[in-house]
Write an enzyme that holds these catalytic residues in place. Structure first.
Site, PDB file in Angstrom:
ATOM      1  N   LYS A  19       0.945  -1.162  -0.025  1.00  0.00           N
ATOM      2  CA  LYS A  19       0.041  -0.222  -0.028  1.00  0.00           C
ATOM      3  C   LYS A  19       0.914   1.076   0.169  1.00  0.00           C
ATOM      4  O   LYS A  19       1.499   1.680   0.813  1.00  0.00           O
ATOM      5  CB  LYS A  19      -0.891  -0.171   1.321  1.00  0.00           C
ATOM      6  N   TRP A  20       0.961   2.090  -1.164  1.00  0.00           N
ATOM      7  CA  TRP A  20       1.793   3.289  -1.075  1.00  0.00           C
ATOM      8  C   TRP A  20       1.030   4.454  -0.680  1.00  0.00           C
ATOM      9  O   TRP A  20      -0.127   4.588  -0.536  1.00  0.00           O
ATOM     10  CB  TRP A  20       1.827   3.550  -2.872  1.00  0.00           C
TER      11      TRP A  20
END
Length: 327
Positions: free
Chosen positions: A28-29
């Site tokens: 998850k960026w």
């Protein structure tokens, strides 16, 4: 023939990093969610989750899409900017405000990458395909067309050990993990799952919203190396239990306050000023925080109050700017 990007598929928060059977995990960026379309006419659209056209702010992404992607391609992914080995969300915010020559200059100064994690159109609508089939087609798209930076393929795994290993990237700004069911089509629902890394740490209460007798949220600070109390973030709404406990220990400032005359925004994306009550900065609160920071090191998301630390003096609180998110 024209076509439109679908409404984005969304996530729901979960408390466990465990990867369920029949699901895949992706990093998850800390960036901007964005869908990208390349039409046969040569038109490129880079669209935010809310539907905002961001194409003009990221000319390098538009140019890469035209040069590398086949016509009638629709992608879903995340815009990110790297700075000093860490994801820099605030640079994305600055990029979004630029257009024309300003956007070109910003692209040179803070180049963006588009991390692609899904395929929604490939000569036709593929949202009805299960994730596993869409992922295979996405990997083939990157391999067959030699796609390269600033277009980047997001990692994906069904191996729980690999997924847990990605959580060690929090020092670079990775927020956690996304989980997606292998047999699920792409739909505008909250069917994907997200796990955000959180750790507990301490900060000093410098102000509250509400009142001293009924505080609703707290504004937190930490002292810098020069001994100045710097604002570091705001809490989520206090529970009744913590609110009552704080009301018993918070007091008005004794003399001057380091935040006297300061104003505080109610959050990113709004200019509304908070109505705050300053307090004597002597109470330490333990909070749960995630990895997202702004350029000054402040917590970008509201933190979760955990407990009052009457056993700690403010001098024992980490200094402003210290990294407390390593796991």
């Amino acid at each position: 023939m024209t076509w439109s990007l679908p409404e984005p598929m969304l996530t729901v928060a979960v408390d466990s990093p465990a990867l369920p059977a029949g699901w895949t995990a992706e990093p998850k960026w800390d960036g901007f969610r964005a869908q990208l379309a390349v039409h046969a006419s040569g038109r490129v659209l880079l669209r935010s989750r809310q539907g905002t056209d961001m194409t003009g702010s990221f000319p390098e992404i538009r140019e890469a899409a035209l040069a590398q992607l086949p016509a009638d391609t629709g992608l879903d992914g995340e815009l990110v900017v790297w700075e000093s080995g860490r994801l820099a969300f605030e640079r994305l915010q600055q990029r979004l405000a630029r257009r024309g020559t300003g956007a070109v200059e910003a692209a040179r100064q803070w180049p963006a990458h588009y991390v692609v994690f899904d395929l929604v159109h490939a000569g036709g609508d593929v949202t009805g395909w299960p994730y596993q089939r869409r992922r295979a087609a996405l990997e083939a798209l990157f391999a067959d067309h030699g796609l390269e930076a600033p277009l980047t393929l997001c990692p994906s795994t069904t191996d729980p050990a690999t997924a847990r290993g990605w959580l060690e990237w929090t020092a670079a700004g990775l927020e956690g993990l996304c989980f997606k069911r292998l047999d699920e089509p792409y739909r505008p629902t909250r069917s994907w799952r997200k796990y955000k890394v959180r750790v507990t740490t301490e900060a000093v209460i410098g102000a509250v919203t509400g009142s001293l007798t009924a505080p609703r949220t707290v504004l937190l600070g930490r002292y810098d190396i020069a001994g100045r109390l710097q604002y570091t973030g705001r809490s989520t709404t206090l529970s009744q239990h913590i609110g009552r406990a704080l009301a018993a220990v918070l007091t008005p400032p004794m003399g001057g306050h380091p935040w006297q005359g300061w104003t505080f925004s109610s959050g990113w994306g709004t200019q509304r000023t908070l109505d705050v009550v300053l307090v004597e900065p002597k109470v330490v609160l333990e909070v749960a925080v995630d990895v997202a920071r702004d350029s000054a090191g402040r917590w970008r998301h509201p933190v979760r109050p955990h407990r009052i630390r009457t056993d700690l003096d403010v001098a024992q609180v980490p200094l402003f700017g210290e990294d407390d998110t390593s796991i």
